[in-house]
Motif scaffolding. Structure first.
Motif, PDB file in Angstrom:
ATOM      1  N   ALA A 183       0.853  -1.191   0.000  1.00 18.86           N
ATOM      2  CA  ALA A 183       0.000   0.000   0.000  1.00 18.86           C
ATOM      3  C   ALA A 183       0.883   1.233   0.000  1.00 18.86           C
ATOM      4  CB  ALA A 183      -0.914  -0.004   1.219  1.00 18.86           C
ATOM      5  N   SER A 184       0.263   2.352  -0.290  1.00 18.94           N
ATOM      6  CA  SER A 184       0.972   3.626  -0.314  1.00 18.94           C
ATOM      7  C   SER A 184      -0.027   4.714   0.062  1.00 18.94           C
ATOM      8  CB  SER A 184       1.535   3.869  -1.713  1.00 18.94           C
ATOM      9  OG  SER A 184       2.175   5.112  -1.782  1.00 18.94           O
ATOM     10  N   SER A 185       0.496   5.839   0.519  1.00 24.36           N
ATOM     11  CA  SER A 185      -0.399   6.951   0.833  1.00 24.36           C
ATOM     12  C   SER A 185       0.207   8.254   0.348  1.00 24.36           C
ATOM     13  CB  SER A 185      -0.682   7.019   2.333  1.00 24.36           C
ATOM     14  OG  SER A 185       0.516   7.152   3.056  1.00 24.36           O
ATOM     15  N   VAL A 186      -0.669   9.199   0.053  1.00 19.29           N
ATOM     16  CA  VAL A 186      -0.269  10.530  -0.395  1.00 19.29           C
ATOM     17  C   VAL A 186      -1.013  11.523   0.486  1.00 19.29           C
ATOM     18  CG1 VAL A 186      -0.230  12.148  -2.319  1.00 19.29           C
ATOM     19  CG2 VAL A 186       0.013   9.696  -2.763  1.00 19.29           C
ATOM     20  N   ALA A 187      -0.274  12.395   1.145  1.00 15.61           N
ATOM     21  CA  ALA A 187      -0.893  13.376   2.042  1.00 15.61           C
ATOM     22  C   ALA A 187      -1.712  14.382   1.246  1.00 15.61           C
ATOM     23  CB  ALA A 187       0.191  14.093   2.838  1.00 15.61           C
ATOM     24  N   ALA A 188      -2.662  14.974   1.914  1.00 15.62           N
ATOM     25  CA  ALA A 188      -3.515  15.987   1.288  1.00 15.62           C
ATOM     26  C   ALA A 188      -2.715  17.249   1.003  1.00 15.62           C
ATOM     27  CB  ALA A 188      -4.688  16.314   2.206  1.00 15.62           C
ATOM     28  N   THR A 189      -3.107  17.932  -0.046  1.00 21.56           N
ATOM     29  CA  THR A 189      -2.524  19.228  -0.378  1.00 21.56           C
ATOM     30  C   THR A 189      -3.651  20.256  -0.377  1.00 21.56           C
ATOM     31  OG1 THR A 189      -2.842  18.965  -2.762  1.00 21.56           O
ATOM     32  CG2 THR A 189      -0.769  18.128  -1.839  1.00 21.56           C
ATOM     33  N   ALA A 190      -3.323  21.472  -0.714  1.00 16.97           N
ATOM     34  CA  ALA A 190      -4.349  22.514  -0.750  1.00 16.97           C
ATOM     35  C   ALA A 190      -5.403  22.229  -1.815  1.00 16.97           C
ATOM     36  CB  ALA A 190      -3.700  23.867  -1.000  1.00 16.97           C
ATOM     37  N   SER A 191      -5.021  21.522  -2.873  1.00 19.96           N
ATOM     38  CA  SER A 191      -5.958  21.290  -3.974  1.00 19.96           C
ATOM     39  C   SER A 191      -6.445  19.844  -4.090  1.00 19.96           C
ATOM     40  CB  SER A 191      -5.308  21.701  -5.296  1.00 19.96           C
ATOM     41  OG  SER A 191      -4.147  20.922  -5.523  1.00 19.96           O
TER      42      SER A 191
END
Length: 153
Positions: free
Chosen positions: A88-96
């Motif tokens: 699995a992998s995750s990507v943090a939230a950004t402003a957009s």
């Protein structure tokens, strides 16, 4: 000149007797009715649902994605540090964009020995990635599944 044969149906032919498949091979209520991919999707959604009972507003801010395999970049990064292929992998939230958790179906299916173990592995992956995103210990994310055990922190 018309090349169409008279009295020939214009629609697609089903089989030589004109019948084709009459219905589903398995009834819809049996587990085997759903395919592997659909059952895997169900496992990811069940895991997210389980976490949403404890963290209702926070889990809704994460998109759960399912990919067949990790990208070449992720595989190369894992090999460079001596890790196995990522599950699995995750990507943090950004402003957009919203935060994303990506679960890789084929590596998990390959190491799971049973449907129950597959459910456990999927949930472990989801909880681990949520833990990474929120910077919280795993046993805090789902204490009923991961008891206060130092191996899970």
């Amino acid at each position: 000149m018309n090349s169409k044969v008279p009295n020939q149906p214009s629609g697609p032919r089903r089989n030589r007797h004109g019948r084709g498949r009459r219905g589903p091979l398995l009834p819809m209520h049996l587990p085997a009715y759903r395919g592997r991919q659909e059952r895997f999707d169900d496992a990811v959604m069940a895991s997210a649902q389980r976490l949403s009972e404890r963290w209702p507003q926070k889990i809704e801010l994460i998109d759960f994605l399912i990919e067949p395999v990790p990208s070449d970049t992720l595989i190369n990064q894992a090999q460079a540090v001596g890790d196995r292929i990522p599950l699995a992998s995750s990507v943090a939230a950004t402003a957009s964009e919203r935060a994303k958790i990506i679960i890789f179906r084929l590596p998990i299916e390959q190491i799971a020995d049973s449907p129950g173990e597959l459910l456990d592995l999927v949930h472990q992956c989801v909880v681990h990635e949520v833990s990474q995103l929120w910077v919280k210990p795993i046993n805090e994310i789902d204490p009923s599944y991961f008891p206060d055990d130092p191996d899970y922190e």
